[in-house]
Motif scaffolding. Structure first.
Motif, PDB file in Angstrom:
ATOM      1  N   ARG A 299      -1.369  -2.750  -2.793  1.00  0.00           N
ATOM      2  CA  ARG A 299      -1.320  -1.831  -3.947  1.00  0.00           C
ATOM      3  C   ARG A 299      -2.722  -1.611  -4.517  1.00  0.00           C
ATOM      4  NH1 ARG A 299       3.665  -0.766  -6.296  1.00  0.00           N
ATOM      5  NH2 ARG A 299       2.527  -0.101  -8.156  1.00  0.00           N
ATOM      6  N   GLN A 300      -3.474  -2.707  -4.656  1.00  0.00           N
ATOM      7  CA  GLN A 300      -4.811  -2.627  -5.232  1.00  0.00           C
ATOM      8  C   GLN A 300      -5.725  -1.719  -4.396  1.00  0.00           C
ATOM      9  OE1 GLN A 300      -6.215  -4.029  -8.210  1.00  0.00           O
ATOM     10  NE2 GLN A 300      -7.720  -2.503  -7.549  1.00  0.00           N
TER      11      GLN A 300
ATOM     12  N   ARG B  29       2.702   1.926  -3.343  1.00  0.00           N
ATOM     13  CA  ARG B  29       1.803   2.499  -4.353  1.00  0.00           C
ATOM     14  C   ARG B  29       1.485   3.960  -4.033  1.00  0.00           C
ATOM     15  NH1 ARG B  29       0.674   4.384  -7.953  1.00  0.00           N
ATOM     16  NH2 ARG B  29      -1.106   4.266  -9.369  1.00  0.00           N
TER      17      ARG B  29
ATOM     18  N   GLU C 130       4.403   6.226  -4.808  1.00  0.00           N
ATOM     19  CA  GLU C 130       4.545   6.468  -6.243  1.00  0.00           C
ATOM     20  C   GLU C 130       3.779   7.715  -6.667  1.00  0.00           C
ATOM     21  OE1 GLU C 130       4.971   1.731  -7.419  1.00  0.00           O
ATOM     22  OE2 GLU C 130       3.298   2.888  -8.239  1.00  0.00           O
ATOM     23  N   GLU C 131       2.716   8.027  -5.928  1.00  0.00           N
ATOM     24  CA  GLU C 131       1.924   9.235  -6.205  1.00  0.00           C
ATOM     25  C   GLU C 131       2.299  10.385  -5.274  1.00  0.00           C
ATOM     26  OE1 GLU C 131      -0.144   9.190  -8.816  1.00  0.00           O
ATOM     27  OE2 GLU C 131       0.325   7.071  -9.149  1.00  0.00           O
TER      28      GLU C 131
ATOM     29  N   LYS D  84     -12.791  -6.993  -5.167  1.00  0.00           N
ATOM     30  CA  LYS D  84     -11.704  -7.424  -6.039  1.00  0.00           C
ATOM     31  C   LYS D  84     -11.030  -8.624  -5.383  1.00  0.00           C
ATOM     32  CE  LYS D  84      -8.402  -6.981  -9.214  1.00  0.00           C
ATOM     33  NZ  LYS D  84      -8.622  -7.078 -10.657  1.00  0.00           N
TER      34      LYS D  84
ATOM     35  N   LEU E   2      -7.186   5.873  -5.245  1.00  0.00           N
ATOM     36  CA  LEU E   2      -6.750   6.847  -6.241  1.00  0.00           C
ATOM     37  C   LEU E   2      -7.815   7.032  -7.317  1.00  0.00           C
ATOM     38  CD1 LEU E   2      -3.010   5.715  -6.606  1.00  0.00           C
ATOM     39  CD2 LEU E   2      -3.847   7.781  -5.463  1.00  0.00           C
ATOM     40  N   GLN E   3      -8.617   5.976  -7.514  1.00  0.00           N
ATOM     41  CA  GLN E   3      -9.702   6.064  -8.503  1.00  0.00           C
ATOM     42  C   GLN E   3     -10.986   6.642  -7.908  1.00  0.00           C
ATOM     43  OE1 GLN E   3      -9.856   1.961  -9.675  1.00  0.00           O
ATOM     44  NE2 GLN E   3      -7.728   1.996 -10.373  1.00  0.00           N
TER      45      GLN E   3
ATOM     46  N   VAL F 294      -4.908   0.838  -2.567  1.00  0.00           N
ATOM     47  CA  VAL F 294      -4.565   2.240  -2.811  1.00  0.00           C
ATOM     48  C   VAL F 294      -5.022   2.655  -4.212  1.00  0.00           C
ATOM     49  CG1 VAL F 294      -2.661   3.893  -3.043  1.00  0.00           C
ATOM     50  CG2 VAL F 294      -2.693   2.265  -1.137  1.00  0.00           C
ATOM     51  N   ASP F 295      -4.913   1.740  -5.179  1.00  0.00           N
ATOM     52  CA  ASP F 295      -5.420   2.035  -6.521  1.00  0.00           C
ATOM     53  C   ASP F 295      -6.904   2.391  -6.472  1.00  0.00           C
ATOM     54  OD1 ASP F 295      -3.415   2.036  -8.446  1.00  0.00           O
ATOM     55  OD2 ASP F 295      -3.310  -0.152  -8.497  1.00  0.00           O
ATOM     56  N   PHE F 296      -7.663   1.629  -5.715  1.00  0.00           N
ATOM     57  CA  PHE F 296      -9.091   1.939  -5.561  1.00  0.00           C
ATOM     58  C   PHE F 296      -9.278   3.361  -5.024  1.00  0.00           C
ATOM     59  CE2 PHE F 296     -11.077  -2.576  -5.156  1.00  0.00           C
ATOM     60  CZ  PHE F 296     -11.343  -2.586  -6.511  1.00  0.00           C
TER      61      PHE F 296
ATOM     62  N   ALA G 199       0.844  -1.204   0.000  1.00  0.00           N
ATOM     63  CA  ALA G 199       0.000   0.000   0.000  1.00  0.00           C
ATOM     64  C   ALA G 199       0.875   1.248   0.000  1.00  0.00           C
ATOM     65  CB  ALA G 199      -0.916  -0.006   1.225  1.00  0.00           C
TER      66      ALA G 199
END
Lengths: 336, 336
Positions: B300-301, B84, B87-88, B317, B307-308, B303-305, B81
């Motif tokens: 990671r997934q 990810r 990275e942002e 998921k 970010l979206q 945090v992707d959620f 997490a």
């Protein structure tokens, strides 16, 4: 802000000024009180930042770890720190840097900007480390490590005393042929390797035992070296009756070597470990007698230092590693 | 504030108002810019709170874990997490609640008050859980668990597919006498127990294998039950040629039973595990073939959620658990 102004019966500009003013600004205590009452009534939540701006401190302690949060066992250090912080109503905000210096700098900057009451700077394994200069700006403690420059107060395990206690346990059981498999070379300077060996050396010297140098090995702290050196020590014609393994993973390797050589623990050889890894030591057969790294107590101690103000006085608090008795140590079969 | 006013060439009241104003306040863009430039020149640090008040968001994601940070293995979920997030350019602020609901409420309140961009609500082990109501106030994701109410998006391991893959691996090696030692009863509702068993059931049914019910056991996920049921299954006159252990610790217990019964792995019995515990699976002898819980990918997934935007759409998921080949599975000795 509009709602706060309405509730307090003042202008929005007044609210702004009160929220950002130091005590002693031109508003009366009554006006300031009304603004803060309205702020709180309408929800502390949206105004935590304003509150910190006003009071200068937040109810948080920062905890920066290299990989502490994600290393299998040192995590208990966070539990201890957090438990102690929460007893004082403080939250422990943890950031895990994975050793990334840029991330570490950003983390520290964020924590200081949010006015944490102090910072715990923790390492996954005990070593001497260089602390970020920014820590000078806030009460700080080095945890599970020591400040290379000897400035920040540090909390670390008492490796020497641990090594002494482990070896003493074997001596008291009657052993004189005591081997040791260390987890690093002495040249590494790793406090766990150097300190545990020093404790071993002190204990055997005090007991007047002269150790056969061939009973001593330097591995890399993993099960693989424990197994390899276990095969060497236990497969030799003249073998130790007890082995101090400087960590539990090394001991696990020695267990596997003993099983392969059909050597019984503790019947034929006594084994003592170090670390008391929660998923390993209790589940070996027989259960491993070992020294515990007092992670939770260390975490608590670090927060205690912060609560006491944590001056950069170079104080080093060495924490005792308690002996955990299980079933891998007994008397030697016969006097050698 | 005095210094900022002097540097910007404006009054202290102007600084106050600018620091607290929404865009479009009565000051010119130029004045606002001068104030913020002065603020930044004089040190961003003391003004992070003001900055958040101005911009409404902080560069942080909150991560609330029950005991994730301190459980030996799920910590990798934090690493994923955080990696990810970083990275942002976002920091991951972790608070470990130890399941204390009061601490959890305080933590959430703090995170929301500090305007985190989102919250990851993580569990040490996969289950259905009730999420705190406060999470409705911010983009939130449930991690390594699922929202009981089916509202918040969740990220969890695909337990069924994992169980299927493990069993399929044994079937493809030629086994038909396949036992399973589960880590909980099915009545427990624990997704790992129910899902891994369902995958096992699907795989054997698909292959037309009728499983001897006496080859199935329900333990408690520890080495002790692995050992006890291993002794039963491997000590019986009619025994399975392969066992799917629903976690690695159970497999370790079966290894110890096999050693005691002088049954060779994989010569006499193939073993497959689940979890791929980093300190265990690679160090068993022989190395344990197992399924990996994809902690880092799950982190990671999540945090992707966020970010979206992470709408409360009940999206789940399920993450694939990859097969990790080592040396504990081979063909059966003879056709039964």
């Amino acid at each position: 802000m509009h709602d706060v102004a309405a509730a307090a019966g003042v202008s929005q500009a007044t609210v702004s000024l009160v929220l950002n003013s130091a005590p002693g600004s031109r508003f009366s205590a009554d006006t300031r009180q009304r603004v803060w009452d309205a702020v709180e009534e309408l929800g502390y939540r949206t105004n935590a930042h304003a509150k910190v701006l006003r009071e200068g401190v937040s109810g948080m302690i920062g905890f920066i770890g290299d990989t502490v949060a994600t290393s299998p066992f040192a995590g208990a250090i966070i539990e201890g720190a957090q438990e102690r912080a929460w007893e004082e109503g403080l939250l422990l905000l943890t950031i895990n840097t994975g050793g990334d210096k840029k991330l570490e700098a950003a983390s520290l900057d964020t924590m200081l900007s949010y006015k944490v009451a102090g910072v715990v700077y923790a390492a996954m394994y005990n070593r001497y480390l260089e602390v970020p200069k920014a820590l000078a700006g806030v009460p700080s403690v080095v945890l599970n490590a020591q400040d290379k420059d000897g400035k920040l107060p540090s909390v670390a395990p008492d490796e020497v005393r641990g090594g002494y206690t482990a070896t003493r346990r074997l001596i008291e059981a009657g052993h004189t042929q005591i081997g040791m498999i260390n987890i690093e070379t002495l040249e590494s300077g790793l406090p766990a390797a150097v300190g545990r060996f020093e404790g071993y050396r002190q204990a055997v010297a005090e007991a007047g035992i002269e150790v056969d140098p061939s009973f001593i090995r330097f591995g890399e702290g993993g099960e693989t070296h424990g197994y390899a050196y276990g095969m060497e020590l236990l497969g030799a014609s003249r073998r130790p009756t007890a082995i101090f393994c400087a960590n539990d993973r090394t001991a696990w390797g020695v267990y596997q070597a003993a099983a392969e050589l059909q050597i019984s623990i503790p019947g034929d050889v006594s084994i003592i470990g170090f670390d008391n890894q929660s998923t390993l030591a209790p589940f070996l057969r027989p259960g491993l007698t070992t020294l515990e790294l007092p992670f939770a107590a260390m975490g608590r101690q670090a927060v205690d230092f912060l609560l006491q103000g944590a001056q950069p006085d170079g104080q080093v608090k060495l924490m005792d590693c308690p002996l955990i008795e299980r079933s891998s140590v007994s008397h030697p079969k016969e006097k050698p």
